[in-house]
Design a protein around this motif. Structure first.
Motif, PDB file in Angstrom:
ATOM      1  N   LEU A  36       0.823  -1.214   0.000  1.00 48.29           N
ATOM      2  CA  LEU A  36       0.000   0.000   0.000  1.00 48.29           C
ATOM      3  C   LEU A  36       0.852   1.256   0.000  1.00 48.29           C
ATOM      4  O   LEU A  36       0.509   2.257  -0.643  1.00 48.29           O
ATOM      5  N   LEU A  37       1.969   1.219   0.741  1.00 52.65           N
ATOM      6  CA  LEU A  37       2.854   2.389   0.780  1.00 52.65           C
ATOM      7  C   LEU A  37       3.464   2.678  -0.582  1.00 52.65           C
ATOM      8  O   LEU A  37       3.855   3.814  -0.867  1.00 52.65           O
ATOM      9  N   ILE A  38       3.564   1.667  -1.419  1.00 51.90           N
ATOM     10  CA  ILE A  38       4.089   1.868  -2.772  1.00 51.90           C
ATOM     11  C   ILE A  38       2.978   2.262  -3.738  1.00 51.90           C
ATOM     12  O   ILE A  38       3.092   3.230  -4.493  1.00 51.90           O
ATOM     13  N   LEU A  51       8.824   7.840 -16.707  1.00 53.23           N
ATOM     14  CA  LEU A  51       7.446   7.480 -16.372  1.00 53.23           C
ATOM     15  C   LEU A  51       7.198   5.993 -16.620  1.00 53.23           C
ATOM     16  O   LEU A  51       6.518   5.324 -15.829  1.00 53.23           O
ATOM     17  N   LEU A  52       7.775   5.470 -17.699  1.00 50.52           N
ATOM     18  CA  LEU A  52       7.599   4.047 -18.022  1.00 50.52           C
ATOM     19  C   LEU A  52       8.223   3.160 -16.955  1.00 50.52           C
ATOM     20  O   LEU A  52       7.602   2.211 -16.471  1.00 50.52           O
ATOM     21  N   TRP A  53       9.462   3.478 -16.545  1.00 47.94           N
ATOM     22  CA  TRP A  53      10.142   2.666 -15.542  1.00 47.94           C
ATOM     23  C   TRP A  53       9.441   2.761 -14.190  1.00 47.94           C
ATOM     24  O   TRP A  53       9.362   1.774 -13.450  1.00 47.94           O
ATOM     25  N   GLY A 101       7.895  -0.414 -12.308  1.00 52.93           N
ATOM     26  CA  GLY A 101       8.384  -0.749 -10.972  1.00 52.93           C
ATOM     27  C   GLY A 101       7.257  -0.849  -9.963  1.00 52.93           C
ATOM     28  O   GLY A 101       7.202  -1.790  -9.162  1.00 52.93           O
ATOM     29  N   VAL A 102       6.331   0.137  -9.994  1.00 56.88           N
ATOM     30  CA  VAL A 102       5.201   0.117  -9.059  1.00 56.88           C
ATOM     31  C   VAL A 102       4.307  -1.094  -9.323  1.00 56.88           C
ATOM     32  O   VAL A 102       3.866  -1.774  -8.390  1.00 56.88           O
ATOM     33  N   VAL A 147       6.562  -4.463  -8.236  1.00 57.76           N
ATOM     34  CA  VAL A 147       6.834  -4.611  -6.802  1.00 57.76           C
ATOM     35  C   VAL A 147       5.553  -4.494  -5.979  1.00 57.76           C
ATOM     36  O   VAL A 147       5.249  -5.344  -5.141  1.00 57.76           O
ATOM     37  N   GLY A 148       4.777  -3.416  -6.223  1.00 57.45           N
ATOM     38  CA  GLY A 148       3.538  -3.226  -5.467  1.00 57.45           C
ATOM     39  C   GLY A 148       2.543  -4.337  -5.722  1.00 57.45           C
ATOM     40  O   GLY A 148       1.885  -4.824  -4.788  1.00 57.45           O
ATOM     41  N   GLY A 149       2.429  -4.752  -6.988  1.00 52.93           N
ATOM     42  CA  GLY A 149       1.493  -5.828  -7.320  1.00 52.93           C
ATOM     43  C   GLY A 149       1.860  -7.146  -6.656  1.00 52.93           C
ATOM     44  O   GLY A 149       0.989  -7.867  -6.147  1.00 52.93           O
ATOM     45  N   LEU A 150       3.147  -7.490  -6.646  1.00 55.05           N
ATOM     46  CA  LEU A 150       3.587  -8.737  -6.003  1.00 55.05           C
ATOM     47  C   LEU A 150       3.320  -8.707  -4.500  1.00 55.05           C
ATOM     48  O   LEU A 150       2.851  -9.702  -3.913  1.00 55.05           O
TER      49      LEU A 150
END
Length: 291
Positions: free
Chosen positions: A172-174, A258-260, A264-265, A268-271
């Motif tokens: 959530l923080l990400i 913006l793409l990277w 990344g979000v 990492v956030g999804g996992l």
């Protein structure tokens, strides 16, 4: 017949409007037009300008015509722009400030030129009070879920629920601040005005820039760590502000940045949130299904 030079009075700075082109940039800074193209930065004071014109297809490009000498036409600088609205704003602001008569030596003599350097790079993320309030509101749910699994005699599932808060919080923080950041960028970009912001101060690791809106008011923005200096100059960056709330602005970023960030979000956030779902809500679902 020679013309008498009537310089513009020392008024407030021009709105720091910018026009982006194809490898070229033009913006207003102080009481001048700055043109950066072909590895050269030209600073054209308003006293040197006879007229600014929006030209070309869709009137997206800008011409800056300088005063000549003894009635002869002066040089003209042209930049092929990409946005008709920005070109129109820049031309209007420049023409409002220009001198009504030229200097005896002509406008070209007032231009400052210097080579530009190559651009550099940098990187960033954050949290709000609302998110903390939501976290406090979810605390009873967390405690209740653990108590329910423990009461049902499922110690392994209860342990997973207990530990699942770690990936949930980090996820959530990400994700949440990133979604807020993306929403702000989209809403400001949709109706925003592109301007140049100039470095003002640094506080520890935070860097602040100042820009001038169309009404002549100045505002400050904290720079995104990935914001690139215009022409490699770290003291000037491009920002977009909301004309309805001029102190609400974003830094222009490269498409690759913006793409990277999005990748990344998402990764990492999804996992982390997927792992949290397996360790927490899924355990309650399995408990219900087993009953």
């Amino acid at each position: 017949m020679s013309r008498r030079h009537e310089p513009s009075p020392p008024l407030s700075p021009l709105p720091s409007i910018t026009l982006r082109g194809y490898g070229e940039t033009m913006w207003l800074e102080g009481r001048a037009v700055v043109l950066e193209q072909k590895g050269l930065r030209r600073r054209i004071p308003v006293e040197a300008m006879e007229e600014a014109r929006a030209v070309g297809r869709g009137r997206r490009s800008v011409e800056i015509a300088l005063w000549g000498v003894d009635g002869a036409p002066g040089p003209v600088f042209t930049m092929e722009g990409r946005d008709a609205a920005s070109a129109g704003r820049l031309v209007e602001a420049a023409n409002r400030a220009r001198s009504r008569s030229g200097p005896p030596q002509g406008g070209a003599a007032l231009i400052e030129e210097r080579p530009t350097s190559t651009p550099g790079r940098k990187k960033g993320l954050g949290l709000t009070r609302r998110e903390r309030a939501v976290g406090i509101a979810l605390l009873p749910v967390y405690v209740g879920g653990f108590a329910l699994l423990a009461w049902a005699g499922e110690p392994q599932q209860a342990a997973l629920w207990l530990l699942g808060v770690v990936p949930a919080l980090f996820g959530l923080l990400i994700v949440v601040p990133s979604l807020q950041w993306a929403w702000k960028r989209w809403t400001v970009r949709r109706r925003g005005v592109m301007v140049v912001a100039v470095f003002t101060r640094r506080e520890r690791k935070r860097t602040f820039f100042r820009y001038t809106d169309l009404e002549g008011s100045t505002h400050e923005i904290e720079s995104d760590y990935a914001a690139r200096g215009i022409g490699g100059d770290p003291k000037r960056i491009e920002v977009v502000y909301d004309p309805e709330q001029p102190d609400r602005a974003i830094c222009s970023l490269a498409a690759s940045t913006l793409l990277w960030r999005t990748a990344g979000v998402t990764l990492v956030g999804g996992l982390l949130l997927s792992l949290a779902f397996i360790m927490m809500p899924l355990q309650l679902i399995l408990l219900v299904l087993s009953g």
